[in-house]
Design an enzyme around this catalytic site. Structure first.
Site, PDB file in Angstrom:
ATOM      1  N   GLY A  90       0.850  -1.281  -0.049  1.00 42.44           N
ATOM      2  CA  GLY A  90      -0.119  -0.114   0.022  1.00 42.44           C
ATOM      3  C   GLY A  90       0.562   1.338  -0.146  1.00 42.44           C
ATOM      4  N   ASN A 138      -6.972   4.110   8.967  1.00 40.72           N
ATOM      5  CA  ASN A 138      -6.625   2.815   9.634  1.00 40.72           C
ATOM      6  C   ASN A 138      -6.794   2.927  11.286  1.00 40.72           C
ATOM      7  OD1 ASN A 138      -4.764   5.084   8.719  1.00 40.72           O
ATOM      8  ND2 ASN A 138      -3.262   3.967   9.801  1.00 40.72           N
ATOM      9  N   GLN A 180      -7.477   0.209   3.801  1.00 40.81           N
ATOM     10  CA  GLN A 180      -8.293  -0.595   5.167  1.00 40.81           C
ATOM     11  C   GLN A 180      -9.667  -0.814   4.716  1.00 40.81           C
ATOM     12  OE1 GLN A 180      -7.335  -1.570   7.823  1.00 40.81           O
ATOM     13  NE2 GLN A 180      -5.012  -0.770   8.133  1.00 40.81           N
ATOM     14  N   ALA A 194      -2.270  -6.602   0.065  1.00 43.81           N
ATOM     15  CA  ALA A 194      -2.603  -7.887   0.295  1.00 43.81           C
ATOM     16  C   ALA A 194      -2.671  -8.169   1.933  1.00 43.81           C
ATOM     17  CB  ALA A 194      -1.611  -8.924  -0.349  1.00 43.81           C
ATOM     18  N   HIS A 195      -1.839  -7.728   2.581  1.00 44.16           N
ATOM     19  CA  HIS A 195      -1.667  -8.327   4.016  1.00 44.16           C
ATOM     20  C   HIS A 195      -2.852  -7.874   5.034  1.00 44.16           C
ATOM     21  CE1 HIS A 195       0.162  -4.917   6.292  1.00 44.16           C
ATOM     22  NE2 HIS A 195       0.374  -4.555   5.233  1.00 44.16           N
ATOM     23  N   THR A 217      11.214  -7.308 -12.106  1.00 39.38           N
ATOM     24  CA  THR A 217      10.741  -8.729 -12.166  1.00 39.38           C
ATOM     25  C   THR A 217       9.764  -8.843 -11.077  1.00 39.38           C
ATOM     26  OG1 THR A 217      12.851  -9.678 -12.793  1.00 39.38           O
ATOM     27  CG2 THR A 217      11.405 -11.167 -11.907  1.00 39.38           C
ATOM     28  N   CYS A 257       2.600   1.467  11.850  1.00 40.17           N
ATOM     29  CA  CYS A 257       3.793   2.174  11.336  1.00 40.17           C
ATOM     30  C   CYS A 257       4.359   3.230  12.449  1.00 40.17           C
ATOM     31  CB  CYS A 257       3.475   2.981  10.022  1.00 40.17           C
ATOM     32  SG  CYS A 257       2.687   2.081   8.873  1.00 40.17           S
TER      33      CYS A 257
HETATM   34  C1  PLP Z   1      -4.495   3.320   5.385  1.00 37.65           C
HETATM   35  C2  PLP Z   1      -3.198   2.577   5.071  1.00 37.65           C
HETATM   36  N1  PLP Z   1      -2.491   3.000   4.246  1.00 37.65           N
HETATM   37  C3  PLP Z   1      -1.270   2.372   3.575  1.00 37.65           C
HETATM   38  C4  PLP Z   1      -0.692   1.287   4.361  1.00 37.65           C
HETATM   39  C5  PLP Z   1       0.458   0.866   3.936  1.00 37.65           C
HETATM   40  O1  PLP Z   1       0.176  -0.531   3.496  1.00 37.65           O
HETATM   41  P1  PLP Z   1       1.539  -1.171   3.243  1.00 37.65           P
HETATM   42  O2  PLP Z   1       1.588  -1.971   4.811  1.00 37.65           O
HETATM   43  O3  PLP Z   1       0.949  -2.256   2.298  1.00 37.65           O
HETATM   44  O4  PLP Z   1       2.621  -0.752   2.805  1.00 37.65           O
HETATM   45  C6  PLP Z   1      -1.485   1.087   5.427  1.00 37.65           C
HETATM   46  C7  PLP Z   1      -0.987   0.037   6.416  1.00 37.65           C
HETATM   47  O5  PLP Z   1      -1.119   0.040   7.539  1.00 37.65           O
HETATM   48  C8  PLP Z   1      -2.682   1.638   6.033  1.00 37.65           C
HETATM   49  O6  PLP Z   1      -3.338   1.121   6.966  1.00 37.65           O
END
Ligand code: PLP
Length: 379
Positions: free
Chosen positions: A70, A150, A178, A198-199, A235, A321
């Protein structure tokens, strides 16, 4: 000790479908760009995964650009638009975006791009009227607003926002990381650019996509080959892409989402009825079905977080994060909480594998520790 994971907005366990997909990628390990049999096999399985992701995202397979997640999708959306014409860019975003948007917006500001940050109200969202006024005042060429937050789960009126922008020829990007799997794709897929990962839906980490709707211009930010129709060189991450496609075969359906919403609502009701001085963030607005952001007055979140962790309960104080940071959440500050109040909040988020027993266990542990910590602080 059996642990309970209640931090699904941070990530989710690998689903069975994702594991099957990844096993296939290990078996068919060719380079998808090679023209021989091994390469063709890899290319074919990527194509199947692309179809699965596109179907769940409500877009065409040609509109899926696989990225490393993301964060990269968000960066590509903003920087890829910037490189189309740096002097033409004017960005409007919100004050509560994920750090990948915030940091890219700051970089753009340093590059001389005018950036405006739309404030939110106490409930975590802004009204459509406020949004329209900002657009008329600042005349952005690019708008980037998340589909759901989030930390609080608060939903933004992205369908109306995207229609308004499209009528005015403004490029609209949404961070739907989200929302993917939690809201119907129709609510956000009128946007020109859409970020997913994906996660958060049972897929592996390190793979996501920017959905680039037909006709939307974008300059690549990764070079090295013609992969992803020249929109993202390098790749392909076959293992990740197959895991992403596999996770889409386990995609939460309407029933799953309703079950999760019921569990979340039950959790909140029990907490509010049992404990005093507890406040829900974003309580009076629409939220994605799995998220609770809640303040326990007088209890620093790291104290409660640590106690819960020792009891085998994983929750978070904000976004994953920023969880290593001592700074209060910018989202909660933007909603008008003081620094102290913002540091008294927990985010609890549920997922497809959550059971009623999990919720009851978290309830019991939270209530016991909130009472214990408050009792000790009174002495
Ligand atoms: C709203 C939002 N955007 C972007 C991301 C980032 O995604 P990724 O962890 O795949 O980089 C997150 C991850 O917590 C998120 O909650």
């Amino acid at each position: 000790m059996n642990r309970v994971f209640a931090d699904f907005n941070a990530t989710s366990p690998l689903s069975a479908g994702a594991q099957t997909g990844m096993a296939k990628a290990i078996e068919l390990w060719g380079n998808p760009s090679s023209s021989h049999w091994d390469g063709r096999q890899a290319s074919e399985i990527i194509s199947k995964s692309r179809d699965l992701v596109a179907q769940k995202a409500g877009v065409s397979p040609l509109e899926v650009v696989f990225t490393s997640g993301g964060s990269e999708a968000n960066t590509l959306a903003l920087m890829g638009t910037y490189f189309l014409g740096p002097s033409r860019l004017r960005l409007l975003t919100s004050a509560v975006e994920h750090s990948s948007i915030r940091d890219t917006a700051r970089l753009l500001e340093n590059l001389g791009v005018p950036v405006d940050y739309l404030p939110v109200q106490k409930n975590g969202v802004f009204s459509l009227e406020t949004f329209k006024q900002h657009v008329d005042e600042f005349r952005p060429t690019l708008v980037s607003i998340m589909a759901a937050n989030n930390e609080t789960g608060v939903i933004f009126p992205i369908r109306e926002i995207s229609r308004f922008c499209r009528e005015r020829g403004i490029t609209i990007h949404t961070d739907a990381v989200q929302s993917f799997g939690k809201l119907d794709s129709e609510s956000w897929n009128d946007c020109d650019l859409i970020s997913i990962t994906a996660h958060k839906i049972g897929g592996p980490k390190g793979i996501g996509a920017l959905l680039v709707r037909r006709g939307t211009q974008l300059v690549a930010t990764h070079y090295g080959g013609t992969q992803e129709i020249k929109r993202r060189g390098g790749t392909e991450n076959t293992l990740g892409i197959l895991g992403f496609g596999g996770a889409c075969t386990d995609f939460p359906n309407q029933q799953d989402r309703m079950r999760i919403r019921e569990l979340r609502d039950y959790f909140e009701k029990q907490l509010l009825e049992t404990l005093s001085e507890v406040t829900l963030n974003g309580a009076d607005v629409e939220r994605i079905p799995n998220t609770t952001s809640i303040r326990f007055s007088g209890i620093p979140s790291e104290v409660l977080l640590g106690a819960l962790d020792l009891e085998g309960v994983s929750v978070s104080a904000g976004s994953a994060c920023s969880s290593g940071s001592l700074a209060p959440s910018h989202v909660l500050l933007a909603m008008g909480l003081s620094r102290t109040e913002a540091k008294e909040c927990l985010r609890i988020s549920w997922g497809k594998t959550t059971s009623r027993d999990d919720v009851d266990r978290v309830l019991e542990v939270v209530i016991r520790h909130v009472n214990r910590i408050r009792e000790r602080r009174r002495q």
